[in-house]
Design an enzyme around this catalytic site. Structure first.
Site, PDB file in Angstrom:
ATOM      1  N   GLY A 215       0.777  -1.339  -0.159  1.00 43.53           N
ATOM      2  CA  GLY A 215       0.086   0.053   0.048  1.00 43.53           C
ATOM      3  C   GLY A 215       0.811   1.187   0.042  1.00 43.53           C
TER       4      GLY A 215
ATOM      5  CB  VAL B  17       3.167   5.248   4.454  1.00 45.97           C
ATOM      6  CG1 VAL B  17       3.074   5.524   5.553  1.00 45.97           C
ATOM      7  CG2 VAL B  17       3.230   3.624   4.313  1.00 45.97           C
TER       8      VAL B  17
ATOM      9  CE  LYS C 130       2.606   0.286   5.294  1.00 49.32           C
ATOM     10  NZ  LYS C 130       3.350  -1.024   5.477  1.00 49.32           N
TER      11      LYS C 130
ATOM     12  CG  ASP D 139       9.554  -8.103   5.299  1.00 52.45           C
ATOM     13  OD1 ASP D 139      10.585  -8.572   4.617  1.00 52.45           O
ATOM     14  OD2 ASP D 139       9.109  -7.334   4.498  1.00 52.45           O
TER      15      ASP D 139
END
Length: 615
Positions: free
Chosen positions: A36, A38, A52, A146
């Protein structure tokens, strides 16, 4: 506020950007990735937040929404000093979004790329902060999945770990594209790269990679093709030649191929304190002066953008309430007065533990500022779409309408309505066909005449009833073609991605995930196959041409195809349950001498070609 802001820090809102989300007025774009975009916005008290907005492709997937809601709720429990707390969210709207505290600092990736590697003391303090963040995150039952330099921000009083938990929600669909993948290859752990297994130890391996990157300015397993990097992670030792000698034992333990051989976050913190001759305390001065200057740049925040008809606004949902915008430097002209809202008030959701709920009020529709000299409407003015109440007399009740003075418009309207109702009643009493003989003669009074009923075919066969939007034929999608996609063994692609980007199947593996098309390699028995976990496949005959029409007509469905059944040029129809259709053209597999095991395919994708299947 300074009117000059570096373009790479605060990009002005453009034609494709939103102006408000959940009632928050947006000020600038902070960044964008595979999941997406931000934005910068502000709370009621003027505190900056990072908001976000999730991509529509994710929003359309029910499994992503379910996991995203779970992960956001879990993230609310994370209240560490080295994480960005969740401020607000909406997981059920047309486009889900998540707001966290804004951190005025560059990412570790940006700082190293711009200013070079960090000194030893800064690396130790960075490691302590990230390890403490992992301790709190894992204490809430979350595995980051991540962790990488781009997800570690350098604030004036220590690092901040961001985007924890969201990766698992995305892993439910693997709808990732350029910019972000669930588990960036250069920072994956061996078990994550080879089998998709993710544990708390996976984040510790990533922390070891961060130590090496911060201290040397380069990844521990080098750069280059993602397949080659993954191979080195799984089979080779990291390059620690440029790492200070003091950090090598700790980095080596964190980068152990065996997850059980890696230290816990608490052990990492103790090791860092043992390596320092002076006590390590987070605070001002922990970063080099050049990097600290980047923090000053990020404190020069732009104001929220004024609402403009040319810029889109996120559509409010039935439960959406607005977070108030940050006050502008100069008071804006007051909009037309509206009727006061109902006194009832409740926040949209409970606030994180220890924090007061952020009040959110219904968003009034935007009105343009009246031009100079325009007479402002009286306080009795009501927003468009609402009935205008009659004036009240001195008793507080609407005055009675005098007899004989009813408006002519109402009389005429009433007569028309009565006539229409009468015609409808008479028509319902007549039999099919003409009014004279009761037979279908095809005259203008018959119901079967195609000229009078566009929904009926000219041949007199039953047609589609009505002509509303719900009966319109789905428009044919435009195909998108992608050449030479290398899909590593036990990786998958999603047809919604643009471009389709191979990604791991998560902890469940590709065979039990939601991948539209995957390549599976059985490490125990050596079997190789392609398959789908989110639809069906059809191998086309040599005489068939791969097309949308061909794939729609085929019924020889399967879910798995042995790789030895395919030759160069074999075409496979991929029909996903999400409604996407593709033709995958097999172009061969990697050579035995290649460092990685993968297949190559060309893809032609027709997105949203069919209605999604409900499970």
């Amino acid at each position: 506020m300074s009117g000059t802001h570096p373009a790479e820090l605060f990009r002005p809102l453009g034609q494709g950007d939103l102006v408000t989300v959940g009632g928050y007025r947006l000020a600038a774009v902070l960044g964008a990735g595979g999941m997406g975009k931000v934005y910068l916005s502000y709370t009621l008290g003027g505190r900056p937040i990072a908001l976000k907005v999730i991509r529509p492709e994710f929003s359309e997937d029910p499994e992503f929404r379910r996991r995203f809601q779970q992960e956001v709720r879990a993230a609310q429990r994370v209240q560490g000093l080295y994480t960005a707390p969740v401020i607000d969210f909406d997981t059920e709207g047309a486009q889900p979004w998540l707001a966290t505290a804004y951190v005025p600092g560059p990412s570790l990736a940006h700082a190293v790329a711009r200013h070079g590697r960090l000194p030893l003391r800064s690396v130790l303090q960075l490691t302590i902060g990230v390890a403490e963040a992992l301790h709190v995150i894992q204490g809430a039952g979350i595995v980051h999945r991540d962790l990488k330099p781009a997800n570690v921000l350098l604030a004036s009083d220590g690092p901040r770990v961001i985007d924890f938990g969201i990766a698992r929600a995305a892993d439910a669909t693997s709808l990732t594209s350029s910019g972000v993948s669930i588990g960036t290859p250069a920072f994956m752990a061996p078990e994550q790269a080879s089998a998709g297994t993710v544990t708390a130890g996976t984040d510790i391996f990533a922390l070891g990679q961060i130590i090496v990157f911060a201290a040397t300015g380069a990844p521990a397993y080098g750069d280059g093709n993602s397949h080659a990097v993954l191979y080195r992670i799984v089979h080779e030792d990291p390059d620690l030649s440029g790492l200070p000698a003091e950090l090598r034992p700790l980095a080596t333990r964190c980068l152990s191929r065996d997850p059980d051989g890696r230290p816990t976050p608490t052990e990492v913190i103790k090791a860092c304190h043992a390596l320092s001759a002076e006590p390590l305390r987070q605070g001002e001065g922990w970063l080099p002066q050049a990097v600290a200057g980047s923090i000053t740049e990020r404190l020069q925040l732009p104001e929220p953008a004024a609402t403009s008809p040319s810029l889109p606004t996120a559509a409010p949902t039935a439960t959406e309430f607005s977070g108030p915008p940050r006050p502008a430097t100069a008071p804006a002209p007051a909009p037309y007065p509206l009727q006061p809202p109902a006194p009832a008030y409740a926040p949209t959701q409970s606030a994180p533990a220890g924090l007061a709920p952020t009040p959110r009020y219904p968003t009034p529709p935007p009105y343009p500022t009246p031009p100079p000299g325009h007479q402002t409407r009286p306080p009795s003015y009501v927003a468009p779409g609402h009935p205008v109440p009659p004036p009240l007399d001195q008793t507080g009740y609407p005055p009675a309408t005098p007899q004989g003075s009813r408006p002519k418009g109402l009389v005429v309207a009433g007569a028309i309505v009565g006539a229409v109702i009468g015609i409808a009643v008479i028509g319902s009493l007549l039999p099919d066909g003409s009014a004279e003989n009761g037979k279908n003669t095809g005259s203008s009074g018959s119901r079967g005449n195609s000229a009078d009923n566009p929904a009926s075919p000219a041949d007199g066969s039953p047609g589609r009833a009505g002509s509303g939007l719900g009966n319109q034929k789905r428009p044919e999608p435009t195909p998108a073609s992608y050449q030479g996609i290398n899909i590593t063994a036990n990786y998958q692609v999603m047809l919604a991605d643009n471009p389709p980007r191979p990604d791991s199947g998560g902890s469940n593996g590709v065979m039990y995930n939601h991948g539209d098309f995957y390549y599976y390699f059985d490490t125990l028995f050596g079997g190789k196959e392609v398959g789908t976990a989110n639809g069906k496949l059809v191998v086309l005959n040599n005489a068939q041409k791969g097309s949308l029409e061909t794939c729609r007509e085929e019924t020889r469905y399967t879910e798995k195809i042995k790789l030895d059944q395919l030759t160069d040029g074999s075409e496979i129809c991929v029909l996903s349950d999400a409604g996407h259709i593709a033709v995958a053209t097999y172009r061969g597999k990697s050579d035995s001498k290649d460092a990685s095991n993968y297949i190559t395919v060309d893809l032609t994708v027709w997105r949203n070609a069919e209605a999604p299947k409900k499970h």
